[in-house]
Design an enzyme around this catalytic site. Sequence first.
Site, mmCIF file in Angstrom:
data_model
loop_
_atom_site.group_PDB
_atom_site.id
_atom_site.type_symbol
_atom_site.label_atom_id
_atom_site.label_comp_id
_atom_site.label_asym_id
_atom_site.label_seq_id
_atom_site.Cartn_x
_atom_site.Cartn_y
_atom_site.Cartn_z
ATOM 1 N N ASN A 9 0.867 -1.191 0.000
ATOM 2 C CA ASN A 9 0.000 0.000 0.000
ATOM 3 C C ASN A 9 0.901 1.237 0.000
ATOM 4 O O ASN A 9 1.476 1.589 1.024
ATOM 5 C CB ASN A 9 -0.899 -0.041 1.247
ATOM 6 C CG ASN A 9 -1.830 1.152 1.324
ATOM 7 O OD1 ASN A 9 -1.921 1.948 0.381
ATOM 8 N ND2 ASN A 9 -2.525 1.287 2.452
ATOM 9 N N TRP A 10 1.010 1.865 -1.174
ATOM 10 C CA TRP A 10 1.946 2.983 -1.308
ATOM 11 C C TRP A 10 1.353 4.317 -0.880
ATOM 12 O O TRP A 10 2.031 5.348 -0.936
ATOM 13 C CB TRP A 10 2.482 3.039 -2.755
ATOM 14 C CG TRP A 10 3.446 1.921 -3.044
ATOM 15 C CD1 TRP A 10 3.939 1.033 -2.122
ATOM 16 C CD2 TRP A 10 4.022 1.551 -4.302
ATOM 17 N NE1 TRP A 10 4.793 0.139 -2.740
ATOM 18 C CE2 TRP A 10 4.867 0.437 -4.072
ATOM 19 C CE3 TRP A 10 3.916 2.050 -5.598
ATOM 20 C CZ2 TRP A 10 5.587 -0.185 -5.091
ATOM 21 C CZ3 TRP A 10 4.643 1.426 -6.622
ATOM 22 C CH2 TRP A 10 5.469 0.326 -6.361
ATOM 23 N N LYS A 11 0.103 4.312 -0.470
ATOM 24 C CA LYS A 11 -0.549 5.520 0.076
ATOM 25 C C LYS A 11 -0.227 6.750 -0.774
ATOM 26 O O LYS A 11 -0.146 6.659 -1.998
ATOM 27 C CB LYS A 11 -0.146 5.707 1.548
ATOM 28 C CG LYS A 11 -0.394 4.441 2.387
ATOM 29 C CD LYS A 11 -0.253 4.649 3.868
ATOM 30 C CE LYS A 11 -0.475 3.334 4.612
ATOM 31 N NZ LYS A 11 -0.462 3.465 6.042
ATOM 32 N N HIS A 97 -9.995 1.872 5.052
ATOM 33 C CA HIS A 97 -8.700 1.992 5.727
ATOM 34 C C HIS A 97 -8.851 2.999 6.865
ATOM 35 O O HIS A 97 -9.564 3.998 6.735
ATOM 36 C CB HIS A 97 -7.622 2.446 4.729
ATOM 37 C CG HIS A 97 -6.246 2.339 5.292
ATOM 38 N ND1 HIS A 97 -5.750 3.242 6.212
ATOM 39 C CD2 HIS A 97 -5.255 1.424 5.090
ATOM 40 C CE1 HIS A 97 -4.520 2.871 6.548
ATOM 41 N NE2 HIS A 97 -4.200 1.784 5.879
ATOM 42 N N GLU A 99 -7.083 5.292 7.862
ATOM 43 C CA GLU A 99 -6.740 6.679 7.500
ATOM 44 C C GLU A 99 -7.923 7.355 6.820
ATOM 45 O O GLU A 99 -8.118 8.566 6.942
ATOM 46 C CB GLU A 99 -5.482 6.691 6.618
ATOM 47 C CG GLU A 99 -4.236 6.417 7.466
ATOM 48 C CD GLU A 99 -3.090 5.744 6.745
ATOM 49 O OE1 GLU A 99 -3.090 5.700 5.510
ATOM 50 O OE2 GLU A 99 -2.180 5.245 7.438
ATOM 51 N N GLU A 169 -6.448 -4.586 10.736
ATOM 52 C CA GLU A 169 -5.362 -3.624 10.926
ATOM 53 C C GLU A 169 -5.640 -2.794 12.189
ATOM 54 O O GLU A 169 -6.367 -1.788 12.121
ATOM 55 C CB GLU A 169 -5.284 -2.666 9.739
ATOM 56 C CG GLU A 169 -4.980 -3.309 8.418
ATOM 57 C CD GLU A 169 -4.329 -2.310 7.458
ATOM 58 O OE1 GLU A 169 -3.197 -2.553 7.046
ATOM 59 O OE2 GLU A 169 -4.946 -1.280 7.156
ATOM 60 N N GLY A 175 1.839 2.111 11.027
ATOM 61 C CA GLY A 175 2.895 3.117 10.959
ATOM 62 C C GLY A 175 3.593 3.391 12.279
ATOM 63 O O GLY A 175 4.442 4.282 12.358
ATOM 64 N N SER A 214 2.550 -2.181 10.551
ATOM 65 C CA SER A 214 3.973 -2.269 10.910
ATOM 66 C C SER A 214 4.625 -3.605 10.576
ATOM 67 O O SER A 214 5.546 -4.044 11.277
ATOM 68 C CB SER A 214 4.174 -1.933 12.398
ATOM 69 O OG SER A 214 3.851 -0.579 12.624
#
Length: 261
Positions: A9-11, A97, A99, A169, A175, A214
């Site tokens: 997942n390159w966000k 997600h 975020e 998650e 992170g 993580s």
Amino acid sequence: MKKFLIIGNWKLHGNLNFIKHSMQQLIFYIQNNKLLYSELSIAAPYTYLHYIYNNIPDKLFNISAQNVDIHTIGSYTGEISVYMLKDIGVKYVIIGHSERRLLHNENNEVIAHKLSLVKSVGLIPILCIGETLCEKNNNQTINICINQINTIIKKYSINFLKNIIIAYEPVWAIGSGIVPNICEIQKTITCLKQYIKKISIDIANSILFQYGGSVNFNNLDQFIHTKNIDGLLIGKASLDIDLFIKIIEKIDQKLIFIHRS
Ligand code: PGA
């Protein structure tokens, strides 16, 4: 045979140079070391997905979207629809997600709606669920996760969970460099499976569970060896392409060992 699903997942990271370089490295690695037991998907920012898709030879890996809109067409400036994602070859769509839940105020209702749209066009949703640290400390993990799933069951039906992927998650693990105890992860996923099994064994058996939060090269082994974890959603560690390839290599080699033993 069900393959272990690795998603990078390159966000909101990268540029065209990064994308080109990473593609070259991934393609070179996979062409020379076939992935036998794992499947790789790259969740790049929307702007690069079509470019990536067009440059993957022989379906060596596939692409995922990080989000999608709740509308399918119309005056919604800045949004992307499920039809557009399907049109450019996306396979998986990450929804819910943390975020997006926290920074874009997406609630369970919105996420359920997105899931129904993703399913309606034949793409595969990756439904992210997980508790905050405060909820964990209040022993709310299972309740929170069940509630996140239940909104979909109540609003649509249990059938909407068929063949989806659920990414567990924990919000506090994303992170942060902190990973929950593997027994806790296993317990949570087992409870969720049992909950869904009580409603439909078939649906429960069709769902794949990923872990995310993580994950890195040094803590990988425990996830590969844990029953009920069918894949990993990897953020930060997938951005360093040399490291990410080492992760992919380690996963596939461990899986060879598991399958042969
Ligand atoms: P992380 O992100 O690996 O950087 O914790 C995972 C995710 O957000 O899916």
